[in-house]
Scaffold this motif. Structure first.
Motif, mmCIF file in Angstrom:
data_model
loop_
_atom_site.group_PDB
_atom_site.id
_atom_site.type_symbol
_atom_site.label_atom_id
_atom_site.label_comp_id
_atom_site.label_asym_id
_atom_site.label_seq_id
_atom_site.Cartn_x
_atom_site.Cartn_y
_atom_site.Cartn_z
ATOM 1 N N LEU A 196 0.858 -1.182 0.000
ATOM 2 C CA LEU A 196 0.000 0.000 0.000
ATOM 3 C C LEU A 196 0.894 1.231 0.000
ATOM 4 O O LEU A 196 1.658 1.461 0.934
ATOM 5 C CB LEU A 196 -0.914 0.023 1.222
ATOM 6 C CG LEU A 196 -1.838 1.253 1.318
ATOM 7 C CD1 LEU A 196 -2.819 1.282 0.157
ATOM 8 C CD2 LEU A 196 -2.581 1.274 2.650
ATOM 9 N N VAL A 222 1.208 5.194 0.177
ATOM 10 C CA VAL A 222 0.452 6.326 0.725
ATOM 11 C C VAL A 222 1.173 7.617 0.378
ATOM 12 O O VAL A 222 2.373 7.756 0.650
ATOM 13 C CB VAL A 222 0.291 6.215 2.256
ATOM 14 C CG1 VAL A 222 -0.550 7.371 2.787
ATOM 15 C CG2 VAL A 222 -0.327 4.872 2.636
ATOM 16 N N SER A 236 0.486 9.864 -6.289
ATOM 17 C CA SER A 236 -0.498 8.784 -6.191
ATOM 18 C C SER A 236 -0.771 8.176 -7.562
ATOM 19 O O SER A 236 -0.834 6.949 -7.713
ATOM 20 C CB SER A 236 -1.800 9.316 -5.578
ATOM 21 O OG SER A 236 -1.592 9.794 -4.265
ATOM 22 N N ARG A 250 -1.041 -0.739 -4.842
ATOM 23 C CA ARG A 250 -2.298 -0.275 -4.267
ATOM 24 C C ARG A 250 -1.999 1.102 -3.675
ATOM 25 O O ARG A 250 -0.939 1.296 -3.074
ATOM 26 C CB ARG A 250 -2.807 -1.216 -3.177
ATOM 27 C CG ARG A 250 -3.256 -2.574 -3.701
ATOM 28 C CD ARG A 250 -3.971 -3.352 -2.618
ATOM 29 N NE ARG A 250 -3.111 -3.561 -1.460
ATOM 30 C CZ ARG A 250 -3.572 -3.791 -0.223
ATOM 31 N NH1 ARG A 250 -4.861 -3.799 0.030
ATOM 32 N NH2 ARG A 250 -2.720 -3.979 0.772
ATOM 33 N N CYS A 287 -3.164 4.756 -1.565
ATOM 34 C CA CYS A 287 -4.003 5.615 -0.735
ATOM 35 C C CYS A 287 -3.532 7.056 -0.907
ATOM 36 O O CYS A 287 -2.350 7.350 -0.700
ATOM 37 C CB CYS A 287 -3.912 5.213 0.738
ATOM 38 S SG CYS A 287 -4.716 6.380 1.866
ATOM 39 N N TRP A 288 -4.431 7.916 -1.286
ATOM 40 C CA TRP A 288 -4.133 9.344 -1.370
ATOM 41 C C TRP A 288 -4.617 10.013 -0.093
ATOM 42 O O TRP A 288 -5.817 10.001 0.204
ATOM 43 C CB TRP A 288 -4.808 9.961 -2.590
ATOM 44 C CG TRP A 288 -4.596 11.441 -2.734
ATOM 45 C CD1 TRP A 288 -3.543 12.176 -2.310
ATOM 46 C CD2 TRP A 288 -5.492 12.373 -3.368
ATOM 47 N NE1 TRP A 288 -3.700 13.496 -2.631
ATOM 48 C CE2 TRP A 288 -4.889 13.647 -3.284
ATOM 49 C CE3 TRP A 288 -6.729 12.248 -3.994
ATOM 50 C CZ2 TRP A 288 -5.500 14.787 -3.794
ATOM 51 C CZ3 TRP A 288 -7.328 13.384 -4.512
ATOM 52 C CH2 TRP A 288 -6.708 14.640 -4.417
ATOM 53 N N CYS A 289 -3.676 10.560 0.678
ATOM 54 C CA CYS A 289 -4.043 11.308 1.884
ATOM 55 C C CYS A 289 -4.269 12.758 1.476
ATOM 56 O O CYS A 289 -3.334 13.561 1.406
ATOM 57 C CB CYS A 289 -2.943 11.193 2.942
ATOM 58 S SG CYS A 289 -3.391 11.927 4.532
ATOM 59 N N ASP A 308 -6.820 3.834 -4.905
ATOM 60 C CA ASP A 308 -7.790 2.842 -4.448
ATOM 61 C C ASP A 308 -8.646 3.374 -3.312
ATOM 62 O O ASP A 308 -9.801 2.972 -3.148
ATOM 63 C CB ASP A 308 -7.052 1.577 -3.984
ATOM 64 C CG ASP A 308 -6.280 0.926 -5.109
ATOM 65 O OD1 ASP A 308 -6.900 0.229 -5.918
ATOM 66 O OD2 ASP A 308 -5.057 1.141 -5.189
ATOM 67 N N VAL A 309 -8.070 4.271 -2.517
ATOM 68 C CA VAL A 309 -8.805 4.847 -1.398
ATOM 69 C C VAL A 309 -8.290 6.262 -1.159
ATOM 70 O O VAL A 309 -7.117 6.555 -1.400
ATOM 71 C CB VAL A 309 -8.652 3.977 -0.119
ATOM 72 C CG1 VAL A 309 -7.207 3.910 0.327
ATOM 73 C CG2 VAL A 309 -9.548 4.473 1.007
ATOM 74 N N VAL A 341 -8.276 9.345 1.820
ATOM 75 C CA VAL A 341 -8.545 9.726 3.203
ATOM 76 C C VAL A 341 -8.109 11.169 3.398
ATOM 77 O O VAL A 341 -7.319 11.704 2.617
ATOM 78 C CB VAL A 341 -7.819 8.801 4.204
ATOM 79 C CG1 VAL A 341 -8.281 7.359 4.052
ATOM 80 C CG2 VAL A 341 -6.297 8.891 4.045
ATOM 81 N N LEU A 382 -7.095 6.279 7.470
ATOM 82 C CA LEU A 382 -6.470 5.126 6.830
ATOM 83 C C LEU A 382 -6.442 3.937 7.781
ATOM 84 O O LEU A 382 -6.716 2.795 7.372
ATOM 85 C CB LEU A 382 -5.049 5.476 6.388
ATOM 86 C CG LEU A 382 -4.214 4.315 5.841
ATOM 87 C CD1 LEU A 382 -4.885 3.680 4.641
ATOM 88 C CD2 LEU A 382 -2.800 4.779 5.505
#
Length: 203
Positions: A149, A151, A158, A167, A169-171, A186-187, A189, A195
């Motif tokens: 993952l 981040v 991203s 995979r 995650c965009w913060c 993919d997600v 937050v 997260l």
């Protein structure tokens, strides 16, 4: 970063914004030209370009002070709790920063012990979003990209990581718009606490 620039006359908000813009532009241009300079030198060149473009008067000592702030950035308050929650999993930084910059940033925030690896683009002499940079993660951690993952708080980073095969995650702390590059995270937050909650239920 401009807290260290007290005494510099001018629009410091514009300077901060343009400095960051130039910093990224210079990494991308150097990657395309295949003329690598480490991130410290790129950051200094970006600062000098931004100061010149905005016609801000700054002494060598003031520029030095601004640069030194890059060794002592303040981590967001949610970083340590998130890393501690994820303890037991391999955790790494994959950054444009030089090894010295990364070690200093981690030490000043007492985060070094939270991480398994510190991975700098210095190893491949180019910058994100080059696939050569993202390949460092699975190569060094010995984990397939699709099981990692990635981040990032940068939408372009991203997208680059997703294009590579992570995979992602965009913060999105600033609630910005995602770049239209065809590679969505993919997600998403707004802080790392979210997260941790997402990972608890799976995605």
């Amino acid at each position: 970063m401009l807290r260290a620039g007290d005494g510099i006359a001018g629009d410091l908000h514009s300077l901060s914004t343009l400095w960051r813009q130039k910093q990224l532009e210079f990494t991308w241009l150097r990657a395309l030209m295949e003329r690598y300079e480490d991130f410290w030198n790129v950051t200094e060149a970006a600062l000098r370009s931004a100061v010149g473009q905005l016609k801000i008067q700054a002494s060598p000592a003031q520029l030095h002070s601004l640069m030194q702030a890059y060794h002592f950035p303040s981590a967001f308050p949610d970083v340590r709790p998130a890393l501690e929650h994820l303890k037991g999993s391999p955790l790494a930084i994959l950054s444009n920063g030089t090894p010295k910059m990364l070690e200093s940033a981690l030490n000043c925030n007492d985060l070094r012990s939270c991480l398994t690896e510190i991975i700098s683009v210095d190893r491949v002499k180019t910058y994100k979003p080059s696939p050569r940079v993202y390949e460092l993660g699975p190569h060094i951690l010995n984990i397939p990209a699709e099981q990692i993952l990635f981040v990032s708080s940068n939408p372009w980073d991203s997208a680059g990581a997703k294009a590579f095969g992570y995979r992602v995650c965009w913060c999105n702390r600033s609630r910005a718009e995602m770049e239209h590059l065809g590679f969505a995270p993919d997600v998403i937050v707004s802080e790392l606490d979210d997260l941790v909650n997402v990972l608890a239920v799976g995605f």
